[in-house]
Design a protein around this motif. Sequence first.
Motif, mmCIF file in Angstrom:
data_model
loop_
_atom_site.group_PDB
_atom_site.id
_atom_site.type_symbol
_atom_site.label_atom_id
_atom_site.label_comp_id
_atom_site.label_asym_id
_atom_site.label_seq_id
_atom_site.Cartn_x
_atom_site.Cartn_y
_atom_site.Cartn_z
ATOM 1 N N GLU A 13 -36.991 -0.040 -2.390
ATOM 2 C CA GLU A 13 -36.879 0.799 -3.554
ATOM 3 C C GLU A 13 -37.493 0.092 -4.745
ATOM 4 O OE1 GLU A 13 -34.426 -0.189 -1.686
ATOM 5 O OE2 GLU A 13 -33.607 1.566 -0.695
ATOM 6 N N GLY A 14 -38.464 0.733 -5.384
ATOM 7 C CA GLY A 14 -39.039 0.174 -6.594
ATOM 8 C C GLY A 14 -40.034 -0.918 -6.354
ATOM 9 N N SER A 15 -40.464 -1.155 -5.136
ATOM 10 C CA SER A 15 -41.453 -2.192 -4.890
ATOM 11 C C SER A 15 -42.754 -1.817 -5.551
ATOM 12 C CB SER A 15 -41.681 -2.355 -3.382
ATOM 13 O OG SER A 15 -42.761 -3.225 -3.153
ATOM 14 N N LYS A 296 -30.934 0.129 -9.041
ATOM 15 C CA LYS A 296 -32.240 0.778 -8.928
ATOM 16 C C LYS A 296 -32.074 2.279 -8.721
ATOM 17 C CE LYS A 296 -36.726 0.815 -8.724
ATOM 18 N NZ LYS A 296 -36.847 2.276 -8.873
ATOM 19 N N GLY A 297 -32.589 3.061 -9.656
ATOM 20 C CA GLY A 297 -32.604 4.505 -9.506
ATOM 21 C C GLY A 297 -33.840 4.948 -8.752
ATOM 22 N N SER A 298 -34.125 6.224 -8.768
ATOM 23 C CA SER A 298 -35.279 6.738 -8.031
ATOM 24 C C SER A 298 -36.594 6.331 -8.662
ATOM 25 C CB SER A 298 -35.203 8.272 -7.954
ATOM 26 O OG SER A 298 -35.180 8.828 -9.271
ATOM 27 N N LYS A 299 -36.589 6.096 -9.995
ATOM 28 C CA LYS A 299 -37.842 5.756 -10.667
ATOM 29 C C LYS A 299 -37.766 4.493 -11.509
ATOM 30 C CE LYS A 299 -39.540 10.529 -10.922
ATOM 31 N NZ LYS A 299 -40.033 11.608 -11.822
ATOM 32 N N MET A 344 -27.263 -8.430 -2.684
ATOM 33 C CA MET A 344 -27.728 -7.844 -3.937
ATOM 34 C C MET A 344 -27.954 -6.339 -3.751
ATOM 35 S SD MET A 344 -27.545 -10.171 -6.191
ATOM 36 C CE MET A 344 -28.483 -9.609 -7.614
ATOM 37 N N SER A 345 -26.872 -5.664 -3.353
ATOM 38 C CA SER A 345 -26.951 -4.225 -3.116
ATOM 39 C C SER A 345 -25.626 -3.570 -3.440
ATOM 40 C CB SER A 345 -27.341 -3.936 -1.666
ATOM 41 O OG SER A 345 -26.290 -4.320 -0.791
ATOM 42 N N ARG A 355 -28.322 1.102 -2.587
ATOM 43 C CA ARG A 355 -29.268 0.846 -3.669
ATOM 44 C C ARG A 355 -29.303 -0.646 -3.953
ATOM 45 N NH1 ARG A 355 -30.864 5.330 -6.701
ATOM 46 N NH2 ARG A 355 -29.625 7.235 -6.379
ATOM 47 N N LYS A 356 -30.422 -1.113 -4.432
ATOM 48 C CA LYS A 356 -30.539 -2.512 -4.793
ATOM 49 C C LYS A 356 -29.959 -2.736 -6.194
ATOM 50 C CE LYS A 356 -31.653 -4.768 -2.319
ATOM 51 N NZ LYS A 356 -30.841 -5.231 -1.173
ATOM 52 N N ILE A 357 -29.429 -3.909 -6.425
ATOM 53 C CA ILE A 357 -28.973 -4.314 -7.745
ATOM 54 C C ILE A 357 -29.689 -5.601 -8.117
ATOM 55 C CG2 ILE A 357 -26.709 -3.229 -7.443
ATOM 56 C CD1 ILE A 357 -25.562 -6.055 -6.973
ATOM 57 N N ARG A 358 -29.686 -5.913 -9.387
ATOM 58 C CA ARG A 358 -30.313 -7.156 -9.823
ATOM 59 C C ARG A 358 -29.621 -7.700 -11.071
ATOM 60 N NH1 ARG A 358 -36.228 -5.237 -12.261
ATOM 61 N NH2 ARG A 358 -35.435 -4.158 -14.139
ATOM 62 N N ARG A 359 -29.833 -8.960 -11.292
ATOM 63 C CA ARG A 359 -29.269 -9.664 -12.453
ATOM 64 C C ARG A 359 -30.441 -10.179 -13.273
ATOM 65 N NH1 ARG A 359 -27.617 -15.273 -13.195
ATOM 66 N NH2 ARG A 359 -25.800 -15.467 -14.579
ATOM 67 N N VAL A 360 -30.615 -9.645 -14.459
ATOM 68 C CA VAL A 360 -31.789 -9.984 -15.266
ATOM 69 C C VAL A 360 -31.353 -10.476 -16.636
ATOM 70 C CG1 VAL A 360 -33.272 -8.356 -14.058
ATOM 71 C CG2 VAL A 360 -32.020 -7.600 -16.076
#
Length: 362
Positions: A13-15, A296-299, A344-345, A355-360
Amino acid sequence: MNMASNYQEDSDEGSNQSSESCSEFSDSDTDSEPATDSASDTEAAAQTSDKRNVCMHYNRGNCRFGDKCRNEHICSYFLKGSCKYGAGCRLNHNLQSSSAGQRRQASRDSSADTDEECDGPYRWQLNFGKGWENISNDHILEAQYSLPNTKGIKIYNTRAGVISIDFTKMRVLQKKNIKVRRMNSKDTEWLWYYRGDHCWYQFGGKGKKSPIESSKLETGYQSNRRGSVKFTIDSVQYEISFKGMCQTNLSTGHKRRVRRRPKYEQSKSGGLQGIASHMKNLLNPPTNRTPVWQFKGSKQWYTFKNTGGCSVSSADIERCYQQSQKTMNFTVNNDSYTLDFAKMSQVNQSTKAERKIRRVEK
């Protein structure tokens, strides 16, 4: 190789590696296009019964690529057993001979299809041009590689700066002078997955019905890595192509992606909890800014906020993360979700959609 590397994954997703995707397939389709020869002189290339790609321009005496041609410079009539000139033919009749370009291609294909072996369960290495060097904390790469939904990973603070590893092609993106490889034990257990409508499913695993086991697919793959396996579900026949890494419904032609990943071997550093601890320190480049958690959403990526029916905020997730917890549960409009810090999901416990998650750092 003593590297202080940070890791950040790039999932399906989001690549942003769109050049690695096949435009005619939807999200549930294959990773790459069916392999074809890209040299322009292959338009009229003949493929004989033993699957040799013959350069027809060579047979006509006008191949402009010469020794660099990726197709085989051999007499097509000789291969069919009908060359009237016999030993006097001006064209090549040596079955073991080919153009230099094709030998290089065969070498690349061979190396790409071979699993390097090592003493331990696995070992990840980089080559910057002076030999292979071990990647430190490679159990983090292995944990991400074992997940079928993960297409690649970024490593920070290497001698070449930030590098992106593509798991599906097993190569370093945009840096041709750097190579990557994964070595494994001969006892490695490989699992096979297909991309469903919402997530990845293991062949022979729990969940959706699968009439074929991962072990049978692996046996077929080891027998012929460019071959295929057919099976039937409810009178519908499917075919899995190892070369294209896709599953095709032979009735409708619909394709789904297929991936082969190793069964994860728990590291000596403490398993998933140890990975979560490492990732807490290594996941992102060094910074003093306050971290923000996003999904991560669809876009695009969205920040977790304790509004609109969501029971947690980004700060809540960060506190849980700092306590080295492996998972965290929360709700959105009465739907239950689980965050997995090692993977991380986030997973919807009702639909199992992931869905993927991230820490930014914001």
